[in-house]
Each structure stands twice: as structure tokens, then as C-alpha cells.
Enzyme design. Structure first.
Site, PDB file in Angstrom:
ATOM      1  N   GLY A 239       0.839  -1.318  -0.130  1.00 42.31           N
ATOM      2  CA  GLY A 239       0.030  -0.083   0.010  1.00 42.31           C
ATOM      3  C   GLY A 239       0.863   1.266  -0.015  1.00 42.31           C
ATOM      4  O   GLY A 239       0.292   2.315  -0.109  1.00 42.31           O
ATOM      5  N   PRO A 274       4.621  -5.111  -0.472  1.00 45.62           N
ATOM      6  CA  PRO A 274       4.589  -3.864  -1.536  1.00 45.62           C
ATOM      7  C   PRO A 274       4.469  -4.409  -3.297  1.00 45.62           C
ATOM      8  O   PRO A 274       5.039  -5.324  -3.347  1.00 45.62           O
ATOM      9  CB  PRO A 274       6.064  -3.448  -1.093  1.00 45.62           C
ATOM     10  N   CYS A 342     -12.686   2.744 -29.409  1.00 44.93           N
ATOM     11  CA  CYS A 342     -13.907   3.508 -29.559  1.00 44.93           C
ATOM     12  C   CYS A 342     -14.663   3.598 -28.160  1.00 44.93           C
ATOM     13  O   CYS A 342     -15.751   3.074 -28.082  1.00 44.93           O
ATOM     14  CB  CYS A 342     -14.766   2.639 -30.282  1.00 44.93           C
TER      15      CYS A 342
HETATM   16  N1  LLP Z   1      -1.588  -7.108  -0.904  1.00 45.98           N
HETATM   17  C1  LLP Z   1      -2.774  -7.045  -1.061  1.00 45.98           C
HETATM   18  C2  LLP Z   1      -3.465  -8.028  -0.249  1.00 45.98           C
HETATM   19  C3  LLP Z   1      -3.419  -6.138  -2.114  1.00 45.98           C
HETATM   20  O1  LLP Z   1      -4.707  -6.341  -2.232  1.00 45.98           O
HETATM   21  C4  LLP Z   1      -2.624  -5.296  -2.544  1.00 45.98           C
HETATM   22  C5  LLP Z   1      -3.015  -4.530  -3.769  1.00 45.98           C
HETATM   23  C6  LLP Z   1      -1.030  -5.329  -2.385  1.00 45.98           C
HETATM   24  C7  LLP Z   1      -0.933  -6.131  -1.465  1.00 45.98           C
HETATM   25  C8  LLP Z   1      -0.106  -4.313  -3.128  1.00 45.98           C
HETATM   26  O2  LLP Z   1      -0.425  -2.987  -2.960  1.00 45.98           O
HETATM   27  P1  LLP Z   1       0.546  -1.841  -3.391  1.00 45.98           P
HETATM   28  O3  LLP Z   1       1.817  -2.144  -2.502  1.00 45.98           O
HETATM   29  O4  LLP Z   1       0.720  -1.892  -4.843  1.00 45.98           O
HETATM   30  O5  LLP Z   1      -0.198  -0.658  -3.067  1.00 45.98           O
HETATM   31  N2  LLP Z   1      -5.234  -1.414  -9.761  1.00 45.98           N
HETATM   32  C9  LLP Z   1      -4.923  -0.294  -8.512  1.00 45.98           C
HETATM   33  C10 LLP Z   1      -4.283  -0.791  -7.506  1.00 45.98           C
HETATM   34  C11 LLP Z   1      -5.098  -1.926  -6.836  1.00 45.98           C
HETATM   35  C12 LLP Z   1      -4.490  -2.529  -5.498  1.00 45.98           C
HETATM   36  C13 LLP Z   1      -5.132  -3.815  -5.146  1.00 45.98           C
HETATM   37  N3  LLP Z   1      -4.310  -4.523  -4.004  1.00 45.98           N
HETATM   38  C14 LLP Z   1      -4.173   0.790  -9.395  1.00 45.98           C
HETATM   39  O6  LLP Z   1      -3.840   0.804 -10.555  1.00 45.98           O
HETATM   40  O7  LLP Z   1      -3.907   1.915  -8.637  1.00 45.98           O
END
Ligand code: LLP
Length: 419
Positions: A239, A274, A342
Site C-alpha cells: 500500500g 509491497p 472506440c
Molecule cells: N497485498 C494485497 C492483499 C493487495 O490487495 C494489494 C493491492 C497489495 C498487497 C499491493 O498493494 P501496493 O503496494 O501495490 O499498493 N489497480 C490499482 C491498485 C489496486 C491495488 C490492489 N491491491 C491501481 O492501479 O492503482
């Protein structure tokens, strides 16, 4: 910090001119910098030095085998959410005991595959999933290592589509039910309760929601201990946000600091998941300008990349900086950068002040290394683009551009319509 920079007026990835790659592989393509991925992984992982921890790279942000392989070689594990991601992680050489499996809708096939693999931990997200896992683990003659993913009900203050830690979100188990569920899990014959996990959202630019959820998890961990349930792993999810435009997310050191402080001396192993913070600014999408057109209302630059290649602007209205690969210096203009699809929602930027470009010139869509290729589709029967990795002065095609044949692979015209 990343390794996409201008030398004179020309954009380079490490020591390779981006235009040179475009000439050889065509456009559009995703381009990843090896040095940037390394740097981001180590900035993150290194920030937790001194604390027993495992950095499980989140494959959903970028699951190219070369990227996942790099993480594995640097000592990372994998955070997966499907059988497909498990397959990729294994193919890339991630050790099973470094893999954690989250997700609200794990199928029997997913669970069986992960049980047969012998992964580190299943992050269970519902009572029924827990029962299913217990049943299937019994059939495998094994005990499944589980954590319960709780929903700490903390506002991550991010885009609603990528916020996951609020009660109204589908993820995790309500904190109020967690203790009872742990007691049930501990009584099931084919489960071994080993962890506690959460993930509250993505693209967070403040540490306080992370700290608030950690504190809630630690409270729960103490209550579990009082009940004789002892936990070995605490999984805080992913996150941590990145800079797309003008956000100031905490540096990994500032994120890790308060977490380390609260975990010191507790004997827990911290797991992190991450994604974006490692891959986001380590990749760009390179596209070619096809046409310029103007209505009475607007100027449009039509480019050869579209929402099927990078859906983030259309889906979340996200900002990606867009800049010419070769800066000619014709001045700036307010325009929409749009793709050939489109749909009016097919845009990479809207009402954006951009440098004036001409057909045939290249644009770099920045910060596209996370949730870029992994969210790509074949909409409008557009082959998915190539992925390229640069290391120093060489580039490597790490995924070939799809062909028209790839587009119809597996499709069949039933006999009754045969020619
Ligand atoms: N762990 C779990 C359980 C998750 O659901 C996620 C992301 C992560 C780790 C990794 O999160 P990060 O470190 O990348 O923030 N498609 C969206 C982001 C969706 C994130 C979903 N879960 C975008 O393009 O911003």
C-alpha cells in the site's frame, strides 16, 4: 528516484536511448529499468533491517517473469492472489516458503495448487474459505498454514476503488468477529494458525493509517495470546504510495520506522506485500503519436497506446506525466492524449498542458510500471504490447508483443458453421 532521464534533449532508460528501443521493437511498449527495480526493492527491504521480516513482492502490480525473478534473486518472496500468480511466482523461482496467498475468492483449484506447492501462508478472508481450506488440506493429508486477514476499519484516505481496509469493503474479516474465528481455526484439524494479516489500501501517502492498523492488529495478537493462540507472522500488506504528480509519500525509512518501533522485542516475523512502491516508477509506457486533430472545443493527440494498454487514467482518473521522448521545444498546448479505442473514456491525459508533438514522434507515459501491463486487455482486438527491460547499456525483450494469432488462440468455430 528512477533511471529515466534526459541527456541533452533525449530520454534515456539507464544508458539506452528510449527511441532506439522503439526503433527496434516498435510501439507501444512497456519499459522497465533494472537498476530502478533493484534500488526500490532494496530501499524498501533495507528499511526493515534489524527486524525479522520477509518482503513479499505483490505480483498484481507487475507479474512479468523477469521482474518477479529479479525480486526472487534479491531475496524477496511473493504475494499472490490467484493460481495464475502462483504459477508465475514458481516459474520465476520464488521459493514456496516465501509465498503468501491473499484474496476473497480463492477457488478449490487455487487452494489445491497452493496446498500441493506448500506455500508459507494462506491469508484467509472468510469463515467459509477457512472451512474449505481445512477440508481440502485434509484431503492433501497436510495442515494448511493460515493467517486470518482482518479488516481493521482504518481509512486509508486513498481512491475509493483501491481502499480495502474499511468495513464497507469486501476484504478481510470484521475485527469484531476475528477472535471467534481464530478460536474456530485453532480447533480445525487440518489448519495451523500461524499468522495475522491485513491490507488496508493502495497508494497511501501517509504513515498514520498503517500505524493505526498495526496497533489494532497488535491488540488482537495480545488477546489471541491470552486465549492460548500464538502467532508467528504479522502481515501488514502493501500500500505504500509513490509520486505520480505532486504526492509526497513517506520514504520507506519513514514508513518502516514506526512499524519497527512497535514490533521491537515482540518476537513476531513481519511480512510486507509491497507492489507499486517497487515497480510504479521503475516503468514507463512508450507510445507513438499518430495524429493531431482539433475541434472547436479541444486539441487531441491520438497515440497508438490506449486504455486497453494502460487503464488507470480511464478507471481511476489517475495522473501519469506524459513527456516527449525527444524534446523538440515547439512550445506547449492544452490537449487530450487519447488512444484509438472506440470509447470516450479512452484517454491517457485530459486537458493537460503538454509539449507540442507531431505524428511519428514518441511520448513517454511515466510511472506506468505498476498496474500497467498487468491490467491490460485485448479490447478492440488489440494485441497486448511488448515489455522490455533495460540493464545498463543493453535492453531485453521480456515479453514479446502479441500477434494477431495470439488474439484468437483457443477460439473455435463450431462444426455446424464450418465453411
Ligand atoms: N497485498 C494485497 C492483499 C493487495 O490487495 C494489494 C493491492 C497489495 C498487497 C499491493 O498493494 P501496493 O503496494 O501495490 O499498493 N489497480 C490499482 C491498485 C489496486 C491495488 C490492489 N491491491 C491501481 O492501479 O492503482
Amino acid at each position: 528516484m528512477h533511471h529515466f532521464h534526459y541527456i541533452s534533449k533525449e530520454l534515456y532508460c539507464e544508458d539506452v536511448p528510449v527511441a532506439k528501443i522503439a526503433q527496434e521493437v516498435g510501439t507501444p511498449f512497456y519499459l522497465y529499468s533494472h537498476a530502478t527495480l533493484m534500488q526500490h526493492f532494496h530501499a524498501f527491504d533495507g528499511a526493515f533491517q534489524g527486524l525479522d521480516h520477509l518482503t513479499c513482492f505483490s505480483l498484481k502490480s507487475n507479474s512479468n517473469l523477469a521482474v518477479v525473478r529479479l525480486m526472487a534473486l534479491e531475496g524477496g518472496g511473493a504475494d499472490i492472489v490467484s493460481g495464475g500468480e502462483l504459477y508465475r511466482a514458481l516459474k520465476a523461482g520464488v521459493g514456496p516458503k516465501r509465498i503468501v496467498f491473499s484474496g476473497v475468492g480463492k477457488t478449490d483449484d487455487d487452494l489445491n495448487f497452493a496446498l500441493a506447492t506448500g506455500i508459507l501462508m494462506f491469508n484467509v478472508e472468510s469463515e467459509q474459505e477457512m472451512e474449505r481450506l481445512d477440508h481440502l488440506a485434509g484431503r492433501h493429508g497436510t495442515r494448511a498454514p493460515v493467517s486470518i486477514r482482518v479488516n481493521p476499519d482504518v481509512d486509508p484516505k486513498t481512491h475509493p476503488y483501491i481502499s480495502t481496509g474499511l468495513l464497507e469493503n469486501k476484504f478481510g474479516i470484521d475485527m469484531a468477529q476475528a477472535l471467534d474465528l481464530y478460536k474456530r481455526a485453532a480447533g480445525l484439524p487440518n489448519l495451523e494458525v500461524i499468522g495475522l494479516s491485513c491490507h488496508i489500501g493502495s497508494q497511501l501517502t501517509d504513515v498514520s493509517p498503517f500505524v493505526a492498523s498495526l496497533e489494532r492488529l497488535l491488540d488482537l495478537e495480545e488477546r489471541l495470546r491470552e486465549q492460548g493462540i500464538s502467532i508467528k507472522y504479522l502481515d501488514l500488506g502493501g500500500g505504500l504510495g509513490i509520486t505520480y504528480q505532486n504526492e509526497w509519500p513517506p520514504h520507506p525509512e519513514d514508513y518502516a520506522g514506526p512499524i519497527k518501533e512497535r514490533l521491537a522485542g515482540r518476537g513476531l516475523i513481519l511480512i510486507l506485500e509491497p507492489g507499486r512502491v517497487i515497480t510504479g516508477n521503475a516503468g514507463i509506457l512508450v507510445t507513438k503519436v499518430l495524429y493531431r486533430k482539433a475541434s472547436r472545443a479541444k486539441t487531441f493527440f491520438v497515440v497508438d497506446a490506449a486504455m486497453n494498454d494502460l487503464i488507470r487514467p480511464s478507471l481511476y482518473n489517475s495522473y501519469h506525466a506524459i513527456q516527449p521522448v525527444v524534446r523538440v521545444g515547439r512550445g506547449r498546448i492544452k490537449a487530450d492524449i487519447v488512444g484509438p479505442i472506440c470509447e470516450s473514456g479512452d484517454f491517457l491525459a485530459k486537458d493537460r498542458e503538454v509539449e507540442i508533438v507531431e505524428p511519428g514522434e514518441l511520448l513517454a507515459v511515466m510511472s506506468a510500471g505498476a498496474y500497467g501491463f498487468t491490467m491490460a486487455s485485448n479490447y478492440n482486438s488489440r494485441p497486448r504490447v511488448a515489455e522490455v527491460m533495460v540493464k545498463e547499456d543493453r535492453f531485453y525483450v521480456v515479453r514479446e508483443r502479441e500477434s494477431f494469432e495470439d488474439l484468437i488462440r483457443g477460439e473455435h468455430i463450431p462444426d455446424f458453421m464450418a465453411a
